[in-house]
Structures are given as structure tokens and as C-alpha cells.
Design an enzyme around this catalytic site. Structure first.
Site, PDB file in Angstrom:
ATOM      1  N   ASP A  38       0.703  -1.214   0.211  1.00  0.00           N
ATOM      2  CA  ASP A  38       0.043  -0.114   0.128  1.00  0.00           C
ATOM      3  C   ASP A  38       0.765   1.329  -0.055  1.00  0.00           C
ATOM      4  OD1 ASP A  38       0.962   0.008   2.588  1.00  0.00           O
ATOM      5  OD2 ASP A  38      -0.851  -0.029   3.542  1.00  0.00           O
ATOM      6  N   ARG A  67      -4.587   4.695   6.559  1.00  0.00           N
ATOM      7  CA  ARG A  67      -4.836   4.425   5.202  1.00  0.00           C
ATOM      8  C   ARG A  67      -6.160   5.112   4.736  1.00  0.00           C
ATOM      9  NH1 ARG A  67      -4.284  -1.296   3.483  1.00  0.00           N
ATOM     10  NH2 ARG A  67      -5.601  -0.458   1.760  1.00  0.00           N
ATOM     11  N   TYR A  76       1.256  -3.741  11.039  1.00  0.00           N
ATOM     12  CA  TYR A  76       2.129  -4.483  10.972  1.00  0.00           C
ATOM     13  C   TYR A  76       2.432  -5.239  12.389  1.00  0.00           C
ATOM     14  CZ  TYR A  76       2.823  -3.618   6.029  1.00  0.00           C
ATOM     15  OH  TYR A  76       2.779  -3.211   4.613  1.00  0.00           O
ATOM     16  N   PRO A  90       8.032  -6.161   4.496  1.00  0.00           N
ATOM     17  CA  PRO A  90       7.325  -5.344   3.756  1.00  0.00           C
ATOM     18  C   PRO A  90       7.169  -3.976   4.599  1.00  0.00           C
ATOM     19  CG  PRO A  90       5.689  -7.348   4.148  1.00  0.00           C
ATOM     20  CD  PRO A  90       7.003  -7.329   4.736  1.00  0.00           C
TER      21      PRO A  90
HETATM   22  P1  FAD Z   1       3.707  -9.956  -7.083  1.00  0.00           P
HETATM   23  O1  FAD Z   1       2.817  -8.584  -6.714  1.00  0.00           O
HETATM   24  O2  FAD Z   1       3.562 -10.949  -6.394  1.00  0.00           O
HETATM   25  O3  FAD Z   1       2.824 -10.364  -8.810  1.00  0.00           O
HETATM   26  C1  FAD Z   1       3.221 -11.495  -9.083  1.00  0.00           C
HETATM   27  C2  FAD Z   1       2.246 -11.765 -10.212  1.00  0.00           C
HETATM   28  O4  FAD Z   1       2.275 -12.968 -10.804  1.00  0.00           O
HETATM   29  C3  FAD Z   1       1.049 -12.405  -9.408  1.00  0.00           C
HETATM   30  O5  FAD Z   1      -0.189 -11.653  -9.992  1.00  0.00           O
HETATM   31  C4  FAD Z   1       1.059 -13.696  -9.602  1.00  0.00           C
HETATM   32  O6  FAD Z   1      -0.450 -14.310  -9.640  1.00  0.00           O
HETATM   33  C5  FAD Z   1       1.485 -13.854 -10.890  1.00  0.00           C
HETATM   34  N1  FAD Z   1       2.308 -15.359 -10.992  1.00  0.00           N
HETATM   35  C6  FAD Z   1       3.063 -16.017 -10.132  1.00  0.00           C
HETATM   36  N2  FAD Z   1       3.289 -16.995 -10.595  1.00  0.00           N
HETATM   37  C7  FAD Z   1       2.839 -17.156 -11.855  1.00  0.00           C
HETATM   38  C8  FAD Z   1       3.049 -18.076 -12.830  1.00  0.00           C
HETATM   39  N3  FAD Z   1       3.983 -19.157 -12.834  1.00  0.00           N
HETATM   40  N4  FAD Z   1       2.442 -17.942 -14.100  1.00  0.00           N
HETATM   41  C9  FAD Z   1       1.708 -16.699 -14.283  1.00  0.00           C
HETATM   42  N5  FAD Z   1       1.574 -15.935 -13.303  1.00  0.00           N
HETATM   43  C10 FAD Z   1       2.176 -15.924 -12.219  1.00  0.00           C
HETATM   44  N6  FAD Z   1       5.313  -3.389  -0.980  1.00  0.00           N
HETATM   45  C11 FAD Z   1       5.324  -1.911  -0.831  1.00  0.00           C
HETATM   46  O7  FAD Z   1       6.217  -1.487  -1.588  1.00  0.00           O
HETATM   47  N7  FAD Z   1       4.776  -1.338   0.220  1.00  0.00           N
HETATM   48  C12 FAD Z   1       3.880  -2.105   1.235  1.00  0.00           C
HETATM   49  O8  FAD Z   1       3.263  -1.628   1.995  1.00  0.00           O
HETATM   50  C13 FAD Z   1       3.863  -3.505   1.094  1.00  0.00           C
HETATM   51  N8  FAD Z   1       3.407  -4.189   1.916  1.00  0.00           N
HETATM   52  C14 FAD Z   1       3.006  -5.556   1.876  1.00  0.00           C
HETATM   53  C15 FAD Z   1       2.358  -6.193   2.517  1.00  0.00           C
HETATM   54  C16 FAD Z   1       2.165  -7.648   2.496  1.00  0.00           C
HETATM   55  C17 FAD Z   1       1.159  -8.283   3.358  1.00  0.00           C
HETATM   56  C18 FAD Z   1       2.734  -8.277   1.225  1.00  0.00           C
HETATM   57  C19 FAD Z   1       2.458  -9.786   1.192  1.00  0.00           C
HETATM   58  C20 FAD Z   1       3.522  -7.715   0.371  1.00  0.00           C
HETATM   59  C21 FAD Z   1       3.528  -6.115   0.829  1.00  0.00           C
HETATM   60  N9  FAD Z   1       4.511  -5.439   0.000  1.00  0.00           N
HETATM   61  C22 FAD Z   1       4.757  -4.220   0.038  1.00  0.00           C
HETATM   62  C23 FAD Z   1       5.223  -6.207  -1.144  1.00  0.00           C
HETATM   63  C24 FAD Z   1       4.647  -6.174  -2.236  1.00  0.00           C
HETATM   64  O9  FAD Z   1       3.278  -6.578  -2.322  1.00  0.00           O
HETATM   65  C25 FAD Z   1       5.310  -6.814  -3.197  1.00  0.00           C
HETATM   66  O10 FAD Z   1       6.941  -6.627  -3.160  1.00  0.00           O
HETATM   67  C26 FAD Z   1       5.112  -6.552  -4.733  1.00  0.00           C
HETATM   68  O11 FAD Z   1       3.456  -6.735  -5.056  1.00  0.00           O
HETATM   69  C27 FAD Z   1       6.040  -7.172  -5.945  1.00  0.00           C
HETATM   70  O12 FAD Z   1       5.347  -7.104  -6.891  1.00  0.00           O
HETATM   71  P2  FAD Z   1       5.672  -8.193  -8.201  1.00  0.00           P
HETATM   72  O13 FAD Z   1       4.870  -7.618  -9.238  1.00  0.00           O
HETATM   73  O14 FAD Z   1       7.152  -8.383  -8.232  1.00  0.00           O
HETATM   74  O15 FAD Z   1       5.128  -9.586  -7.557  1.00  0.00           O
END
Ligand code: FAD
Length: 670
Positions: free
Chosen positions: A50, A273, A281, A356
Site C-alpha cells: 500500500d 490508510r 504490521y 514489507p
Molecule cells: P507480485 O505482486 O507478487 O505479482 C506476481 C504476479 O505474478 C501475481 O499476480 C501472480 O499471480 C503472478 N504469477 C505468479 N506465478 C505465476 C506463474 N507461474 N504464471 C503466471 N503468473 C504468475 N510493498 C510495498 O511497496 N509497500 C508495502 O506497504 C507493502 N506491503 C506488503 C504487505 C504484504 C502483506 C505483502 C504480502 C506484501 C507487501 N509488499 C509491500 C510487497 C509487495 O506486495 C510486493 O513486493 C509486490 O507486490 C511485488 O510486485 P511483483 O509484481 O514483483 O510481484
């Protein structure tokens, strides 16, 4: 199983989280034939990341949707630190600004990931035909290494399987509140199960041949596993619960971002928020295991709430509405490689995982593909050389390493017990915590990013990877080393740092007097920019220097003409923008060389390229020259990359050096 027709695309993006959507956004702006697939049937609707840093908002602004985020989000202005006093009662001990005043035109905000993904999706729809293909899983990957250097080849072959609805819907732990456990680090990855299920199942498969591919498929990355790349680092034994609730409480700072340390019960981070929601957290000391992956079935929202109540005692805390919750164990790891042959790349959580709490995951993940997307775009479009792609790993792996190092320190301090006194070595010093917190604010803003020397950043330095493989050693300002690397003149613009993003100050449009933050003109459209600080145009000598500069750029064999297709507008690869320091009333736009306000047969002169550092009628004086640290008489020239990072600085006479800068990067078009 039905097999669909084989197809080809410029770019295949696996994963439609923040990293994947940012990559798709660049693909849309660069006009690529791109596909983006995700195994999930839907986007994220609530919870998850977020926090949005100042830099992420600047990037959104360059794509044209920061205003939507700014309006909907909750703005974080102050951080309150709460620590136990001598008798163990928690008290507010400090207040610090959430964003360092003056570092950006945007301050940190919070808005849940689902809304951010919505803005990306809307932008994709507006600018392209690219749509997220949901419920699609890659099941086989092959790369023909012999074709990697062939610009026209499609060396990547991926087999895709289209999933049924049931397979594409993540399992929810609880029935009445959506949870993030399916994506938390405590959840088992289900990719292998889905692939296994595909055997003998109804559905379709297809073969896609791609020029480039980006694995944005999160922490369990399938793409990373196919490439055999490793994550280096460690799993910690801190377990954290996250609750998004509308709190009912007498805690006085519930609408502030707070870090609360209790004597023995752990710590809470409070993030106020949008829509009265508050994210907590919470460190779950009671379910922490040592080194082992914890059993997530033991964690419920109630356990998380009880832990928070204990830490925040004597204040009361309860809720009637819970929007989302999750639990995770912190792993601090960085991928050993970010790219295979500069054809298949990894980005986001696929190559870095960390806690996070510092709010960095979504920001750094988006910024990975923000760094990469335009590079792939320019290469596919035949504008830039493939060698620029090497700078993705050299630039972004270091950022990931810095992030993990920071997270390591921050997590230890956040999760530790406060020291009872100076002799309590096992405890955490609260003044050290405050120092690291303040350092983290700069880091977390995303504005500390400082890319090393490379073919894209002509600065002195000993960068590990030059992009073009050349050796770089510390050099004198404005000189080159023995192998011909270029070094710009940093001292001409003391506050525009080569390797950092171009800062923004208010200037006025010369043609209509409207004030603008200059960065609003540094759009993410794939163009390099030459920003000419034209200095005092009222001085005859200086005016002549600027006109001569314009004549040099306009020559038929200039680098601009060489790198631009003859059928395209002169500013389609490199745009020239001017900021002068003479009084606005004393300069006529059309007196300047035509290259500074190009003419189009259908639309006439371009009135949006010349700006002035002068007093506006309603919004004061931006004092741009002073803030940029540029001499008001002589000015200088700056090259900004398509992602607004500063590539080179020089004098108006250094056209030869500019030519060398662009000749290393761009492909002649004639
Ligand atoms: P993801 O958001 O994980 O996206 C990966 C995507 O790939 C997903 O949609 C998934 O469905 C898809 N996928 C996975 N495997 C496959 C496959 N084999 N084939 C096809 N699709 C696939 N970050 C912040 O910056 N600020 C915050 O406050 C924060 N709070 C967080 C709180 C929580 C509880 C969590 C869990 C995470 C938080 N994060 C925060 C971290 C943040 O959510 C992630 O770092 C961020 O989403 C990473 O982005 P991404 O696109 O790399 O991966």
C-alpha cells in the site's frame, strides 16, 4: 488437449502484479506487440502493498495518472515513535516528517495495491490493445542461445496453458474476510500443482515465440526456476501479521504513521490508510519459530489483533470491520542473476524479497521494470543497441542489494526488544532505531537511487558493468579514459546529479507564461531529452552561443538527424527542451533557432519546448537555476534518459561529447 495456433510477440510478460503492469505500460507507450499473462483469474482487490514512494508517484505522473493516486490515497505527513518509559508504559518519544521536506513534489502516500493495478490497467486500455490475459500459465520455456544477438530473432519459446476458473481462483483461508495468505511467504507455491493438474485436463495450450520475456511472477518465480537462477540470502525467524481494519481505539496517534516498541511484547507499525482503514504490521512473538517455516494455519486475525492489543496496552484497540489480513515470514534474498542473454529478464519479487515494513516491495518492483521497459522498447523498435540491456542488471541488482542491506538493519531494530539502559546489550538502542528510521526515509523515497557509470551514465566511477563491457576507472571531470569512456562535467550543475533522477522545479512556459513543474515535461514516452540551460539570452554573446548550439544540432549529419528516421518528426527520438534565465518579457520565442521550437506543416510552431526561470503571476518564483545549481549567465546542457535519470552534463560547446554519448547508444537510421 486443444492446441491454439502458434504466435509471435515482441515481449512476453509473466505476472501482472506491480512489476508486470509497469513493464506492460512501457510496452504500450513504446508501441510494442506485447502480451502479459497471469495465472490468477482476477487482479488484487484489497490488501497487499500500500505504500507509494515519492519516486513512484513521479513515475506515475510521467505516465499521466499520478493525479488519480494523489486524490484517492491517504497522505502520510508525520511519523510518531512510541517507546516504553522507565515504568514500561508506552509514550510518544519523537515526531519526524514522513517525507524529507523539499526532496520531491510528491510526498509518500498509501493506497492499496488493487487500486494501483486498476490505474495501470486503465492506462493500458487508453494507450494500447494490451490486456492482461488472466488464468494463463506458462508450462514450458526454451531459449535458443545461438540467436540471442540477432535483433530480428524470436529466440524464446514458451508453452502456455489456459486454466479453468477453479484453478485460477486463489484459495481463501477464511470465508468472510479476504486474506493474502495465498501470496504470503507462508503459503506454498501452487504453480507446480497447477502444471500437474493440466495433464489430461480440458483446456487449451499454445506456443508463443517471443523476442524478449520478463518474469514478473513474484517471490516463487517459475521463470527464475526454469532459468536455474538462485536467490542468495537468508530466511529470518521473525513472523509478522498484517491487519487492515477500521480501528476502534483511544490510541491518540492512530491517524499517524507510528512505530511502537513495547517492553516485552514486540512491536507494531501503524499505517493510517484511505477510507478510515488502518494497517497494523505486528510481530507475532508467540508463533515465531526458530529458523523453520512457520505453520500458517495457527495464525488467525484474532491472534494478530491480540498481539497488537498487548503491544499497545494500556490503550484499547478493537474493530468491527476487517478488510484484509495476512501473515508472513521475512526472507531477505537477492537473485544471483537478473537476466539470461539479455533476452529473458527477472524483475520485482522474483529477484528480491524482504520485509514489507519499509514499504519498498511494490515500489522497487515497479522501478525495476520502469528501468527495463524503455530499454527493451527502444531495442525492439530498432532505435537503440542491444548493449543497453546489460545496464538493467548492473543498475537494478545493486539497488536490490542496498534494499536487502537496509531491510536487514531495519528489521533487526524494529523487531528487537528496546534496551532497558545503556548496559543492556541484548536490547535495541532507541536512538539508533531513530537514526536508521530517518536514513530509511530518504532510502524509502526512492530518490537516493544513484546509477553507476555505464554507457547510459557518463560519470566518473568504477561501475562493475559498463553495459558495453568497457572498463571504467575514476576520471577527471570532463575527460575520457584510455578506452574512450565519456565523463560529463558534474560541476556545471551541482544539484543535477549524473546517475540520479532529474529534479523538478517550477519554470514558466515562454509562450503563454503558465507555470509548470519542469518534470511534467519529462514524460515517459521513450524519448531521450536534451535540456539546454540557455542562460541569460539578453546577453549578446550568450545568445550567440545558444544559436550556434542550435545550428550544430540542426546540421544534416548531427547525431539527432542521424538517429531519427527521415520520415519521423525531428523530436521523435531525442527531444530538446530549453530553460533560459533572462526576463520572460525580454525574449521572443521565434527569435530562437527553429530546432528549439520545431515547425509542423499542419500544426505550426511547437510552443511547449522553451521555458523561463521567472516570476509567475500566481505561483511565485521557482528559482530553478539556483535550485539546479546552474550558472545563470552561461548555463549548461544536460541529457536525461527516457526514465529521467541524468546521463551526461556539459557545455554548449560540447556537441562532440554529446555525439559520442548518443553514438554509443543509438542506431543510425539513415
Ligand atoms: P507480485 O505482486 O507478487 O505479482 C506476481 C504476479 O505474478 C501475481 O499476480 C501472480 O499471480 C503472478 N504469477 C505468479 N506465478 C505465476 C506463474 N507461474 N504464471 C503466471 N503468473 C504468475 N510493498 C510495498 O511497496 N509497500 C508495502 O506497504 C507493502 N506491503 C506488503 C504487505 C504484504 C502483506 C505483502 C504480502 C506484501 C507487501 N509488499 C509491500 C510487497 C509487495 O506486495 C510486493 O513486493 C509486490 O507486490 C511485488 O510486485 P511483483 O509484481 O514483483 O510481484
Amino acid at each position: 488437449m486443444v492446441q491454439l495456433q502458434n504466435s509471435e510477440c515482441d515481449l512476453l510478460i509473466v505476472g501482472a502484479g506491480p512489476a508486470g503492469l509497469m513493464a506492460a505500460t512501457w510496452a504500450a507507450r513504446c508501441g510494442l506487440n506485447a502480451r502479459i499473462i497471469d495465472k490468477r483469474g482476477t487482479k488484487v482487490f484489497n490488501g497487499q502493498a500500500d505504500g507509494l514512494s515519492s519516486r513512484s508517484l513521479e513515475i506515475f505522473d510521467s505516465f499521466g495518472f499520478a493525479d488519480r493516486v494523489w486524490k484517492e490515497s491517504n497522505h502520510l505527513l508525520e511519523i510518531c515513535l512510541w517507546n516504553p518509559d522507565g515504568s514500561g508504559i508506552i509514550r510518544r518519544t519523537d515526531r519526524i516528517p514522513d517525507t524529507i521536506p523539499g526532496i520531491s513534489r510528491f510526498q509518500q502516500v498509501v493506497l492499496h495495491q488493487g487500486r494501483i493495478e486498476r490505474f495501470f490497467l486503465d492506462s493500458l486500455e487508453e494507450y494500447s490493445d494490451i490486456e492482461v490475459e488472466r488464468g494463463v500459465l506458462p508450462v514450458e520455456l526454451d531459449i535458443d542461445h545461438s540467436k540471442s544477438e540477432d535483433y530480428d530473432a524470436y529466440p524464446i519459446t514458451v508453452k502456455l496453458r489456459h486454466l479453468g476458473d477453479d484453478e485460477a481462483t486463489p484459495f481463501q483461508h477464511s470465508t468472510n474476510v479476504s486474506d493474502g495468505l495465498f501470496r504470503s511467504s507462508l503459503a506454498k507455491d501452487d504453480t507446480d500443482d497447477l502444471i500437474r493438474k493440466s495433464k489430461g485436463k480440458q483446456g487449451t495450450t499454445e506456443i508463443v515465440r517471443a523476442k524478449y520475456m520478463i518474469g514478473c511472477d513474484g517471490a516463487h518465480s517459475w521463470t527464475r526456476r526454469q532459468l536455474g537462477f538462485q536467490m542468495e540470502g537468508e530466511q529470518t525467524d521473525f513472523i509478522w501479521g498484517v491487519l487492515d481494519i477500521i480501528p476502534i481505539t483511544n490510541f491518540p496517534d492512530i491517524r499517524m504513521r507510528c512505530a511502537i516498541h513495547s517492553v516485552e511484547s514486540g512491536s507494531v507499525m501503524v499505517i493510517p490508510r484511505e477510507n478510515k482503514l488502518v494497517r497494523l504490521y505486528i510481530q507475532l512473538t508467540e508463533v515465531s519459530s526458530t529458523g523453520q517455516q512457520a505453520d500458517r494455519s495457527t495464525i488467525t486475525p484474532d491472534i494478530v489483533l491480540k498481539a497488537a492489543q498487548k503491544i499497545m496496552s494500556p490503550y484499547k484497540l478493537s474493530y468491527d470491520y476487517c478488510d484484509w489480513w495476512t501473515a508472513y515470514q521475512i526472507g531477505q534474498r537477492v537473485g544471483n542473476k537478473f537476466s539470461c542473454d539479455e533476452r529473458i529478464f527477472l524483475a520485482g519479487d522474483a529477484v528480491h524479497t524482504h520485509s514489507p515494513k519499509a514499504g519498498q516491495g511494490m515500489n522497487v518492483s515497479m522501478q525495476d521494470t520502469y528501468n527495463l521497459g524503455w530499454k527493451i522498447g527502444l531495442v525492439v523498435n530498432g532505435i537503440a543497441k542491444r548493449s543497453i540491456l546489460k545496464t538493467y542488471q548492473s543498475e537494478r541488482r545493486r539497488i536490490a542489494q542496498d534494499l536487502i542491506a537496509f531491510d536487514h538493519r531495519f528489521s533487526r531494530l524494529f523487531s528487537g526488544r528496546p534496551a532497558k539502559d545503556a548496559a543492556d546489550e541484548a536490547g535495541i538502542s532507541m536512538s539508533e532505531f531513530k537514526d536508521v528510521f530517518e536514513e530509511g526515509i530518504m532510502f524509502g523515497s526512492g530518490l537516493a537511487v544513484d546509477y553507476g557509470a555505464s554507457m547510459l551514465v557518463a560519470k566518473a566511477g568504477d561501475s562493475a558493468d559498463q553495459g558495453d563491457g568497457a572498463d571504467v576507472r575514476p576520471l577527471l571531470n570532463g575527460h575520457t579514459n584510455g578506452v574512450g569512456n565519456l565523463v560529463g562535467k558534474q560541476d556545471l550543475a551541482s544539484n543535477i546529479k549524473m546517475g540520479k533522477r532529474f529534479p523538478s522545479f517550477q519554470v514558466l512556459n515562454q509562450a503563454d507564461a503558465r507555470p509548470w513543474h519542469f518534470a511534467q515535461y519529462l514524460k515517459s514516452d521513450g524519448r531521450f531529452r536534451i535540456i539546454i540551460f540557455a542562460g541569460n539570452l539578453k546577453d549578446t554573446q550568450q545568445f550567440k552561443r545558444v544559436q550556434t548550439f542550435g545550428e550544430n544540432l540542426a546540421k544534416p549529419d548531427s547525431f539527432i538527424n542521424r538517429c531519427t528516421r527521415p520520415t519521423k518528426p525531428i523530436d521523435s527520438v531525442i527531444e530538446i527542451l530549453v530553460i533560459h534565465s533572462a526576463p520572460r518579457w525580454e525574449v521572443e520565442l521565434l527569435d530562437l533557432h527553429e530546432i528549439f521550437h520545431p515547425f509542423d506543416k499542419k500544426t505550426g510552431w511547437d510552443y511547449n519546448k522553451v521555458f523561463v526561470d521567472d516570476l509567475s503571476y500566481h505561483e511565485g518564483h521557482g528559482e530553478a537555476y539556483k535550485n539546479y545549481g546552474v550558472d545563470e549567465e552561461r548555463g549548461c546542457v544536460v541529457i536525461a534518459r527516457p526514465d529521467q535519470y541524468v546521463g551526461w552534463i556539459g557545455e554548449l560547446e560540447d556537441v562532440g561529447d554529446m555525439d559520442r554519448y548518443f553514438s554509443r547508444i543509438l542506431i543510425p537510421q539513415a
